[in-house]
Design a protein around this motif. Structure first.
Motif, PDB file in Angstrom:
ATOM      1  N   GLN A  27       3.566  34.006  36.655  1.00 19.35           N
ATOM      2  CA  GLN A  27       5.050  34.707  36.638  1.00 19.35           C
ATOM      3  C   GLN A  27       5.092  35.379  35.232  1.00 19.35           C
ATOM      4  N   LEU A  28       4.634  34.693  34.173  1.00 15.97           N
ATOM      5  CA  LEU A  28       5.106  35.248  32.691  1.00 15.97           C
ATOM      6  C   LEU A  28       4.436  36.635  32.662  1.00 15.97           C
ATOM      7  N   ALA A  29       2.960  36.603  33.330  1.00 12.48           N
ATOM      8  CA  ALA A  29       2.122  37.797  33.252  1.00 12.48           C
ATOM      9  C   ALA A  29       2.673  39.014  34.132  1.00 12.48           C
ATOM     10  N   GLN A  30       3.408  38.706  35.054  1.00 10.64           N
ATOM     11  CA  GLN A  30       4.222  39.604  35.919  1.00 10.64           C
ATOM     12  C   GLN A  30       5.411  40.154  35.267  1.00 10.64           C
ATOM     13  N   ILE A  31       5.974  39.365  34.545  1.00 15.57           N
ATOM     14  CA  ILE A  31       7.002  39.734  33.885  1.00 15.57           C
ATOM     15  C   ILE A  31       6.901  40.698  32.536  1.00 15.57           C
ATOM     16  N   LYS A  32       5.836  40.249  31.879  1.00 17.94           N
ATOM     17  CA  LYS A  32       5.343  41.047  31.019  1.00 17.94           C
ATOM     18  C   LYS A  32       5.031  42.561  31.440  1.00 17.94           C
ATOM     19  N   ALA A  33       4.329  42.497  32.505  1.00 19.88           N
ATOM     20  CA  ALA A  33       3.855  43.849  33.041  1.00 19.88           C
ATOM     21  C   ALA A  33       4.818  44.643  33.381  1.00 19.88           C
ATOM     22  N   THR A  34       6.017  44.190  33.955  1.00 17.14           N
ATOM     23  CA  THR A  34       7.068  44.742  34.362  1.00 17.14           C
ATOM     24  C   THR A  34       7.611  45.417  33.208  1.00 17.14           C
ATOM     25  N   GLN A  35       7.945  44.210  32.015  1.00 15.24           N
ATOM     26  CA  GLN A  35       8.462  44.823  30.680  1.00 15.24           C
ATOM     27  C   GLN A  35       7.617  46.027  30.262  1.00 15.24           C
ATOM     28  N   GLN A  36       6.472  45.919  30.210  1.00 13.61           N
ATOM     29  CA  GLN A  36       5.704  46.764  29.641  1.00 13.61           C
ATOM     30  C   GLN A  36       5.845  47.970  30.168  1.00 13.61           C
ATOM     31  N   GLN A  37       5.933  48.155  31.646  1.00 14.46           N
ATOM     32  CA  GLN A  37       6.090  49.460  32.084  1.00 14.46           C
ATOM     33  C   GLN A  37       7.361  50.207  31.849  1.00 14.46           C
ATOM     34  N   VAL A  38       8.450  49.324  31.953  1.00 15.80           N
ATOM     35  CA  VAL A  38       9.760  49.875  31.484  1.00 15.80           C
ATOM     36  C   VAL A  38       9.631  50.607  30.000  1.00 15.80           C
ATOM     37  N   LEU A  39       9.145  49.497  29.287  1.00 15.73           N
ATOM     38  CA  LEU A  39       9.071  50.112  27.613  1.00 15.73           C
ATOM     39  C   LEU A  39       8.370  51.444  27.660  1.00 15.73           C
ATOM     40  N   ASP A  40       7.144  51.574  28.273  1.00 17.14           N
ATOM     41  CA  ASP A  40       6.354  52.756  28.146  1.00 17.14           C
ATOM     42  C   ASP A  40       7.138  53.822  28.651  1.00 17.14           C
ATOM     43  N   GLU A  41       7.784  53.626  29.821  1.00 17.24           N
ATOM     44  CA  GLU A  41       8.686  55.028  30.240  1.00 17.24           C
ATOM     45  C   GLU A  41       9.524  55.294  29.257  1.00 17.24           C
ATOM     46  N   LEU A  42      10.343  54.264  28.647  1.00 17.97           N
ATOM     47  CA  LEU A  42      11.439  54.708  27.717  1.00 17.97           C
ATOM     48  C   LEU A  42      10.900  55.114  26.523  1.00 17.97           C
ATOM     49  N   SER A  43       9.641  54.552  26.025  1.00 19.77           N
ATOM     50  CA  SER A  43       9.182  55.058  24.722  1.00 19.77           C
ATOM     51  C   SER A  43       8.420  56.624  24.748  1.00 19.77           C
ATOM     52  N   MET A  44       8.392  57.084  26.000  1.00 14.82           N
ATOM     53  CA  MET A  44       7.985  58.499  26.028  1.00 14.82           C
ATOM     54  C   MET A  44       9.235  59.318  25.464  1.00 14.82           C
ATOM     55  N   GLY A  45      10.306  58.907  25.649  1.00 15.81           N
ATOM     56  CA  GLY A  45      11.474  59.681  25.145  1.00 15.81           C
ATOM     57  C   GLY A  45      12.471  59.636  26.053  1.00 15.81           C
ATOM     58  N   MET A  46      13.787  59.388  25.723  1.00 18.19           N
ATOM     59  CA  MET A  46      14.932  59.446  26.564  1.00 18.19           C
ATOM     60  C   MET A  46      16.084  60.150  25.871  1.00 18.19           C
ATOM     61  N   ASN A  47      16.763  61.436  26.346  1.00 18.73           N
ATOM     62  CA  ASN A  47      17.686  62.270  25.950  1.00 18.73           C
ATOM     63  C   ASN A  47      19.051  61.951  26.438  1.00 18.73           C
ATOM     64  N   VAL A  48      19.851  61.979  25.522  1.00 16.16           N
ATOM     65  CA  VAL A  48      21.288  61.921  25.581  1.00 16.16           C
ATOM     66  C   VAL A  48      21.721  63.165  25.335  1.00 16.16           C
TER      67      VAL A  48
END
Length: 247
Positions: A114-135
């Protein structure tokens, strides 16, 4: 009188004979069994002599020996049964401990998955956000529109649950207007986004910002659409040690 004399003589002879036999077998028979058999033998001799004379003495001796041996065997059986009972209790306790260990191991393995799954999901979200988000902002405005506040709320949530994360912010303006005005406007936009995030509980030390005015357009050609994308504050997630979601 004669019978009594013979009986006494036989008793003495058998006693001496049995004592000699007992001494020769001392190395092969355990002390406890030896003692019990001798007690049984002596008791049988006396009892047999009193009841039946010489013949009774022989029978009594044999019977007494068997009784003494039986008593010794019963004691040994009781001792062995006690040992078996103790060992059985020990085995039962070990089986229970082993079962508990297996259950704990299974629960641990499930938690790891379960921890590995949570980390994988978090990593995916962070990777998407780290690519850049604009306001994005309206012309000449530093006001944050509601749709972008929702995105900033998501960023603040991620940073609150991941203390190792940092955020790099850069403010921009489009190419309309003079450079001094655009520089001030980009700084105001950057300040608005920074203040919004700190209001959501993000420590200002985790936010790094720089304003560039109209010096970094996204496209070489200037038009209405490109100007819209140039009026922005860009957010990029990182980590204190260069790793995302290290915890």
């Amino acid at each position: 009188m004669k019978k009594q004399t013979i009986a006494i003589a036989l008793i003495a002879t058998l006693s001496l004979s049995n004592m000699a036999v007992a001494a020769s077998q001392n190395a092969d028979i355990e002390e406890r069994e030896h003692t019990e058999e001798l007690v049984g033998l002596s008791s049988g001799l006396v009892f047999g002599a009193v009841v039946g004379g010489p013949v009774g003495a022989f029978i009594g001796a044999f019977t007494g020996s068997l009784i003494g041996k039986s008593v010794g065997d019963d004691s040994e059986i009781a001792a062995q049964q006690a040992k078996i009972s103790e060992q059985s209790s020990t085995i039962t306790a070990m089986e229970r401990n082993n079962q508990s260990l297996q259950e704990m191991t299974q629960a641990y393995n499930e938690a790891q998955v379960q921890l590995a799954q949570i980390k994988a999901t978090q990593q995916q979200v962070l990777d998407e956000l780290s690519m850049g988000m604009n306001v994005q902002f309206k012309t000449g405005s530093s006001h944050i529109e509601p749709i972008f506040k929702q995105q900033l709320d998501n960023v603040a949530y991620m940073m609150n649950v991941s203390p190792e994360l940092t955020l790099d912010l850069t403010g921009y303006a489009d190419r309309r207007g003079d450079s001094s005005y655009n520089q001030v406007l980009s700084e105001q936009r950057l300040l608005e986004v920074t203040n919004y995030l700190t209001a959501q509980g993000i420590d200002a030390s985790r936010l790094q910002g720089q304003a560039y005015g109209a010096t970094a357009p996204l496209h070489q050609e200037q038009n209405f659409e490109n100007d819209f994308f140039d009026r922005r504050v860009t957010l990029k997630l990182g980590a204190k040690h260069g790793e995302l979601a290290s915890n």
